[in-house]
Design a protein around this motif. Structure first.
Motif, mmCIF file in Angstrom:
data_model
loop_
_atom_site.group_PDB
_atom_site.id
_atom_site.type_symbol
_atom_site.label_atom_id
_atom_site.label_comp_id
_atom_site.label_asym_id
_atom_site.label_seq_id
_atom_site.Cartn_x
_atom_site.Cartn_y
_atom_site.Cartn_z
ATOM 1 N N SER A 148 0.812 -1.211 0.000
ATOM 2 C CA SER A 148 0.000 0.000 0.000
ATOM 3 C C SER A 148 0.847 1.263 0.000
ATOM 4 O O SER A 148 0.304 2.360 -0.111
ATOM 5 N N GLY A 149 2.166 1.108 0.119
ATOM 6 C CA GLY A 149 2.953 2.325 0.236
ATOM 7 C C GLY A 149 4.348 2.276 -0.331
ATOM 8 O O GLY A 149 5.254 2.882 0.226
ATOM 9 N N GLY A 150 4.565 1.569 -1.438
ATOM 10 C CA GLY A 150 5.907 1.513 -1.982
ATOM 11 C C GLY A 150 5.952 0.974 -3.398
ATOM 12 O O GLY A 150 4.935 0.564 -3.970
ATOM 13 N N SER A 151 7.133 0.945 -3.954
ATOM 14 C CA SER A 151 7.336 0.459 -5.311
ATOM 15 C C SER A 151 7.494 -1.057 -5.314
ATOM 16 O O SER A 151 7.721 -1.689 -4.280
ATOM 17 N N ILE A 152 7.390 -1.638 -6.496
ATOM 18 C CA ILE A 152 7.611 -3.066 -6.685
ATOM 19 C C ILE A 152 8.632 -3.244 -7.803
ATOM 20 O O ILE A 152 8.460 -2.714 -8.901
ATOM 21 N N LYS A 153 9.688 -4.008 -7.500
ATOM 22 C CA LYS A 153 10.739 -4.253 -8.489
ATOM 23 C C LYS A 153 10.937 -5.762 -8.620
ATOM 24 O O LYS A 153 11.213 -6.448 -7.644
ATOM 25 N N LEU A 154 10.805 -6.256 -9.856
ATOM 26 C CA LEU A 154 10.876 -7.690 -10.118
ATOM 27 C C LEU A 154 11.971 -7.994 -11.124
ATOM 28 O O LEU A 154 12.189 -7.243 -12.076
#
Length: 314
Positions: free
Chosen positions: A152-158
């Protein structure tokens, strides 16, 4: 207005006391769990980030960093008593929970919770992941299992993902290096950047642009606040829709791909270069272009309310 030196000193002392009261103490907890094969990692945390990386052996290693808003070690000990930190192995599966007690009714001072938890996990690359945090970023390395990610409060890096990917965030960007399976990425507050996707892709953002290097399956991309750039490799096998309310749309396709083009914009022109198109209408319209490309096929629908549309043949 006059301010005395005594008042300035008093204000400085008050500021210093607030800083002391909000000092941060860190504690680290480390756990290891030998496993015999693939499984699923489930993580639930609040107020911190999650990082998962592949390991070279059959051991799950978890490092929990607790960041405590306390001015003394004794105060930190008291605050940690209200933190639920559990490790639940079941066969090859592992569930990790790090949650603080509910915010008291009427509480107004300071931030909540007073203990933020970051989790770093290394595990065999074949593992699936189910990660959920209410207050931080999620980073996942090159894993083969399916991934379900929520923040709910940050980026996602895959990284380079071998399974399906289902990632949602309400407050950051999403980046994906590559994926072999189906991809669903959704954010309310950032850009989406995707490398190479072999399966179908569903991409949606309310506050940024979308960039896709290569997609081999169906592509559905929508943004309310930016432009879309996408490359579709090989034949177009399924219907694709790209739409934006706040920018342009640029698509590159294989020169031999056969599809039905339907491109329309209210904020610019439509341009198609290097395509052989049999137009639906002989009437020329700068803001709309529709017809069969290389004999026709699945629909490629392009829409923009805030910019031009460009289709290019590779």
């Amino acid at each position: 207005m006059k301010i005395s030196i005594r008042h300035l000193v008093f204000a400085g002392l008050m500021s210093a006391s607030v800083l002391v009261a909000h000092a941060r103490i860190e504690r680290v907890v480390e756990k290891s769990f030998p496993v015999s094969g693939a499984g699923t990692l489930r993580v639930e945390t609040q107020g911190g980030g999650i990082r998962v990386t592949p390991a070279a052996d059959n051991v799950i290693r978890v490092t929990v960093t607790q960041r405590i808003n306390a001015s003394t070690e004794a105060e930190a000990d008291e605050l940690l008593k209200k933190l639920e930190l559990t490790f639940e192995p079941a066969g090859n599966d592992l569930r990790v929970v790090a949650k603080y007690e509910k915010k008291p009714i009427g509480f107004t001072w300071g931030s909540w919770p007073p203990v933020a938890v970051d989790l770093a996990v290394s595990l065999p690359a074949a593992y699936a992941t189910q990660l959920n945090t209410s207050g931080g970023a999620i980073t996942v390395g090159d894993l083969l299992g399916h991934a379900v990610l929520r923040t709910s409060g940050g980026s996602i890096k895959l990284g380079r993902m071998g399974g399906t990917v289902d990632a949602h965030t309400s407050g950051g960007a999403i980046t994906l290096a590559a994926a072999r399976g189906r991809v669903e990425l959704k954010t309310s507050g950032g850009n989406i950047a995707v490398g190479d996707v072999q399966g179908p892709a569903e991409l949606s953002t309310s506050g940024g642009g979308i960039k896709v290097d290569n997609v081999a399956g169906a592509l559905n991309a929508h943004t309310s606040g930016g432009s879309i750039r996408a490359g579709i490799t090989g034949p177009i096998k399924e219907a694709c829709t790209l739409s934006t309310s706040g920018g342009s749309v640029t698509v590159s396709v294989d020169k031999s791909a056969a599809f039905q083009l339907d491109a329309s914009t209210s904020g610019g022109g439509v341009d198609a270069s290097g395509l052989t198109i049999t137009l639906e209408s002989t009437k020329r319209d700068r803001s709309r272009l529709a017809g069969a490309v290389n004999g026709g096929g699945p629909l490629l629908k392009l829409r923009s309310s805030g910019g031009g549309i460009s289709v290019r043949a590779n």
